[in-house]
Motif scaffolding. Structure first.
Motif, PDB file in Angstrom:
ATOM      1  N   LEU A 149       0.829  -1.205   0.000  1.00 24.53           N
ATOM      2  CA  LEU A 149       0.000   0.000   0.000  1.00 24.53           C
ATOM      3  C   LEU A 149       0.865   1.258   0.000  1.00 24.53           C
ATOM      4  N   LEU A 168       1.121   4.218  -2.841  1.00 22.79           N
ATOM      5  CA  LEU A 168       0.855   5.612  -2.513  1.00 22.79           C
ATOM      6  C   LEU A 168       2.071   6.490  -2.780  1.00 22.79           C
ATOM      7  N   SER A 169       3.258   5.980  -2.463  1.00 16.42           N
ATOM      8  CA  SER A 169       4.481   6.735  -2.710  1.00 16.42           C
ATOM      9  C   SER A 169       4.688   6.962  -4.199  1.00 16.42           C
ATOM     10  N   GLY A 186       2.245   9.556  -5.392  1.00 17.37           N
ATOM     11  CA  GLY A 186       2.616  10.888  -4.929  1.00 17.37           C
ATOM     12  C   GLY A 186       3.797  11.448  -5.682  1.00 17.37           C
TER      13      GLY A 186
END
Length: 207
Positions: free
Chosen positions: A52, A56-57, A60
């Motif tokens: 997860l 997300l990284s 981003g």
């Protein structure tokens, strides 16, 4: 990613996931109290959290690259600074006893997932580390084919080993893993990586 770049990333990630912290304590504790096989569900929870956070990284960083190359460079410097902070903090805390981790019987997976998610190193560390190795002018998807399998494999090997240590050595494992000089050695690695990566003009080049 070039072979040299992959080696640098793999070495960094190995230090990142093997540095003793709440996840390691929980894995050792699970191994001591539940046995090796039953404790593997805790490792699965850590891999869930890692997947997860990697996703997300990546999202981003992709958004930041698209919005502002300057912003990406600033994030890179902040990430390097955070790695140095982790190293300094680790050195200062090295002499303190291993942290205790609350466990809820019958909820091994959820408990391990919660510990991994609220771990301060995980919350900011993934993005901090990610910003050092992503090349802005190469499609993020192509880089993930290298970064994600490497990160998840090393993460799994690290916490399976901690679990096995707990199951095989019991409380002696905590004393060995959380030895002051072992922890300080890991802390120095974080500082060195932070300085070297932060002073580089670009992230590690991809091939």
């Amino acid at each position: 990613m070039s072979f040299e770049g992959w080696i640098i990333f793999a070495l960094f990630w190995a230090v990142f996931v093997t540095t003793p912290g709440p996840n390691a304590v929980n894995c050792i504790s699970n191994g001591m109290n539940l046995g090796f096989k039953r404790s593997l569900v805790g490792v699965l929870a850590i891999l869930t959290q890692a997947s997860l956070f990697l996703a997300l990284s990546a999202a981003g960083i992709t958004a930041l690259i698209a919005a502002s190359p300057t912003g990406f460079f600033i994030a890179k410097l902040i990430g390097a600074g955070f790695l140095i902070f982790l190293g300094v903090r680790g050195w200062l805390l090295a002499a303190k006893p291993a942290p205790t981790v609350p466990r809820k019987p019958g909820s091994i997976y959820l408990n391990a997932l919660a510990i991994a998610t609220i771990n301060p190193k995980s919350v900011a560390g993934y993005l901090a580390a990610f910003s050092q190795f992503v090349q802005p002018d190469v499609a993020i998807g192509a880089q993930m084919w290298v970064i994600v399998p490497t990160a998840l494999t090393l993460t799994a090997l690290s916490y399976i080993t901690y679990t096995a240590l707990g199951a095989g050595l019991g409380r002696a494992a905590l004393g060995a893993v959380f030895n002051v000089w072992v922890r300080r050695g890991m802390a120095v690695c974080f500082v060195i990586y932070g300085v070297l990566l932060g002073t580089a003009t670009t992230p590690v080049r991809a091939g």
